[in-house]
Design an enzyme around this catalytic site. Structure first.
Site, PDB file in Angstrom:
ATOM      1  N   GLY A 169      39.993  27.506  45.896  1.00  0.00           N
ATOM      2  CA  GLY A 169      41.236  28.014  46.470  1.00  0.00           C
ATOM      3  C   GLY A 169      41.016  29.430  46.974  1.00  0.00           C
ATOM      4  O   GLY A 169      40.014  30.073  46.623  1.00  0.00           O
ATOM      5  N   GLN A 200      43.670  37.954  49.252  1.00  0.00           N
ATOM      6  CA  GLN A 200      42.301  38.140  48.749  1.00  0.00           C
ATOM      7  C   GLN A 200      41.324  38.549  49.855  1.00  0.00           C
ATOM      8  O   GLN A 200      40.238  39.044  49.566  1.00  0.00           O
ATOM      9  CB  GLN A 200      41.793  36.862  48.061  1.00  0.00           C
ATOM     10  N   CYS A 237      38.759  33.384  39.075  1.00  0.00           N
ATOM     11  CA  CYS A 237      39.335  33.957  40.291  1.00  0.00           C
ATOM     12  C   CYS A 237      38.218  34.643  41.066  1.00  0.00           C
ATOM     13  O   CYS A 237      37.446  35.417  40.480  1.00  0.00           O
ATOM     14  CB  CYS A 237      40.427  34.965  39.921  1.00  0.00           C
ATOM     15  N   LEU A 238      38.162  34.380  42.349  1.00  0.00           N
ATOM     16  CA  LEU A 238      37.102  34.982  43.163  1.00  0.00           C
ATOM     17  C   LEU A 238      37.282  36.499  43.250  1.00  0.00           C
ATOM     18  O   LEU A 238      36.330  37.209  43.562  1.00  0.00           O
ATOM     19  CB  LEU A 238      37.088  34.349  44.563  1.00  0.00           C
ATOM     20  N   HIS A 262      48.097  29.002  41.004  1.00  0.00           N
ATOM     21  CA  HIS A 262      47.273  30.223  40.970  1.00  0.00           C
ATOM     22  C   HIS A 262      47.307  30.924  42.344  1.00  0.00           C
ATOM     23  O   HIS A 262      47.469  32.144  42.429  1.00  0.00           O
ATOM     24  CB  HIS A 262      45.841  29.835  40.576  1.00  0.00           C
ATOM     25  N   GLU A 263      47.192  30.131  43.416  1.00  0.00           N
ATOM     26  CA  GLU A 263      47.166  30.719  44.775  1.00  0.00           C
ATOM     27  C   GLU A 263      48.540  31.274  45.168  1.00  0.00           C
ATOM     28  O   GLU A 263      48.626  32.339  45.782  1.00  0.00           O
ATOM     29  CB  GLU A 263      46.689  29.690  45.806  1.00  0.00           C
ATOM     30  N   HIS A 300      49.071  34.577  43.769  1.00  0.00           N
ATOM     31  CA  HIS A 300      48.426  35.646  44.555  1.00  0.00           C
ATOM     32  C   HIS A 300      49.380  36.177  45.628  1.00  0.00           C
ATOM     33  O   HIS A 300      49.391  37.371  45.920  1.00  0.00           O
ATOM     34  CB  HIS A 300      47.164  35.130  45.262  1.00  0.00           C
TER      35      HIS A 300
HETATM   36  O1  K1U Z   1      42.048  32.104  43.945  1.00  0.00           O
HETATM   37  C1  K1U Z   1      40.866  32.184  43.678  1.00  0.00           C
HETATM   38  O2  K1U Z   1      40.396  33.268  43.367  1.00  0.00           O
HETATM   39  C2  K1U Z   1      39.967  30.979  43.709  1.00  0.00           C
HETATM   40  C3  K1U Z   1      39.785  30.328  42.338  1.00  0.00           C
HETATM   41  C4  K1U Z   1      40.805  29.214  42.208  1.00  0.00           C
HETATM   42  C5  K1U Z   1      41.054  28.670  40.822  1.00  0.00           C
HETATM   43  C6  K1U Z   1      40.033  28.194  40.037  1.00  0.00           C
HETATM   44  C7  K1U Z   1      40.282  27.663  38.789  1.00  0.00           C
HETATM   45  C8  K1U Z   1      41.565  27.590  38.335  1.00  0.00           C
HETATM   46  C9  K1U Z   1      42.582  28.077  39.119  1.00  0.00           C
HETATM   47  C10 K1U Z   1      42.328  28.595  40.378  1.00  0.00           C
HETATM   48  C11 K1U Z   1      38.364  29.782  42.291  1.00  0.00           C
HETATM   49  O3  K1U Z   1      38.004  28.959  43.046  1.00  0.00           O
HETATM   50  S1  K1U Z   1      37.307  30.410  41.055  1.00  0.00           S
HETATM   51  C12 K1U Z   1      35.821  29.444  41.289  1.00  0.00           C
HETATM   52  C13 K1U Z   1      35.915  28.059  40.733  1.00  0.00           C
HETATM   53  O4  K1U Z   1      36.797  27.759  39.950  1.00  0.00           O
HETATM   54  C14 K1U Z   1      34.939  27.022  41.157  1.00  0.00           C
HETATM   55  C15 K1U Z   1      33.881  27.318  41.964  1.00  0.00           C
HETATM   56  C16 K1U Z   1      32.987  26.327  42.340  1.00  0.00           C
HETATM   57  C17 K1U Z   1      33.154  25.042  41.905  1.00  0.00           C
HETATM   58  C18 K1U Z   1      34.198  24.741  41.095  1.00  0.00           C
HETATM   59  C19 K1U Z   1      35.101  25.724  40.715  1.00  0.00           C
HETATM   60 ZN    ZN Z   2      42.444  34.002  42.311  1.00  0.00          ZN
END
Ligand code: K1U
Ligand code: ZN
Length: 176
Positions: free
Chosen positions: A49, A54, A98-99, A140-141, A144
């Protein structure tokens, strides 16, 4: 056709990640290009996401693809002005990341199912029910877009610890 590009992702703490984003009044080619860039940025990270704040854009736009299995068909979603219009009483717990808060994860409890209304890439209003990882990621998004991070659900002590670690990672990345 314009070329898609990977945009830099803001790292917490950053004041732009704490602001409430503005509703998108009308779709434009510029906004569609931003959505394409955000999908490219999300897949490149990699993530499941990404919200416009972001990448430093304070507008109500999110992208997501909660299909984690590389053998499954990707399901990219673009949502302008997304809103949770119904949430289940039943909750689920997921270890979120979260990225913008790299390398850190924590369990967050949220409604297990949500109904979301949004505007799609064609400018059409859509509504759908989401469960499982899709429900978690979309909440979650949307958080944000309201300046809320997943660490805001944690205790002040845990939040401070994760903020300090994120600040350290941010400094290291700036030096690199
Ligand atoms: O919003 C963001 O920062 C992105 C976030 C989204 C998210 C992940 C997990 C739970 C709720 C919301 C991410 O993508 S973090 C990276 C991640 O979870 C992932 C990366 C590669 C493969 C699988 C998962
Ligand atoms: Zn996030």
């Amino acid at each position: 056709m314009t070329r898609m590009s990977v945009r830099p992702i803001l790292i917490h703490p950053d004041p732009r990640l704490k602001k409430v984003a503005t509703a998108v009044p009308d779709l434009s080619d510029e906004l569609r290009a931003l959505a394409e860039d955000m999908l490219e940025t999300m897949y490149d990270a990699p993530g499941i996401g990404l919200a416009a704040p972001q990448v430093g854009v304070l507008e109500r736009l999110i992208v997501a693809d909660a299909v984690k299995d590389p053998d499954e068909e990707p399901q990219p979603m673009v949502m302008f002005n997304p809103e949770v219009i119904l949430a289940s009483d039943e909750t689920s717990v997921y270890e979120e990341g979260c990225l913008s808060i790299p390398e850190q994860f924590a369990e967050v409890t949220r409604p297990a199912e949500v109904r979301v209304r949004w505007i799609d890439m064609k400018g059409e209003e859509r509504e759908s029910d989401f469960a499982g990882l899709w429900a978690t990621v979309l909440q979650h998004e949307i958080d944000h877009l309201n300046g809320k991070l997943f660490i805001d659900y944690l205790s002040p002590m845990k939040r401070q610890m994760m903020t300090r670690r994120s600040q350290k990672i941010k400094r290291e990345r700036m030096r690199a």
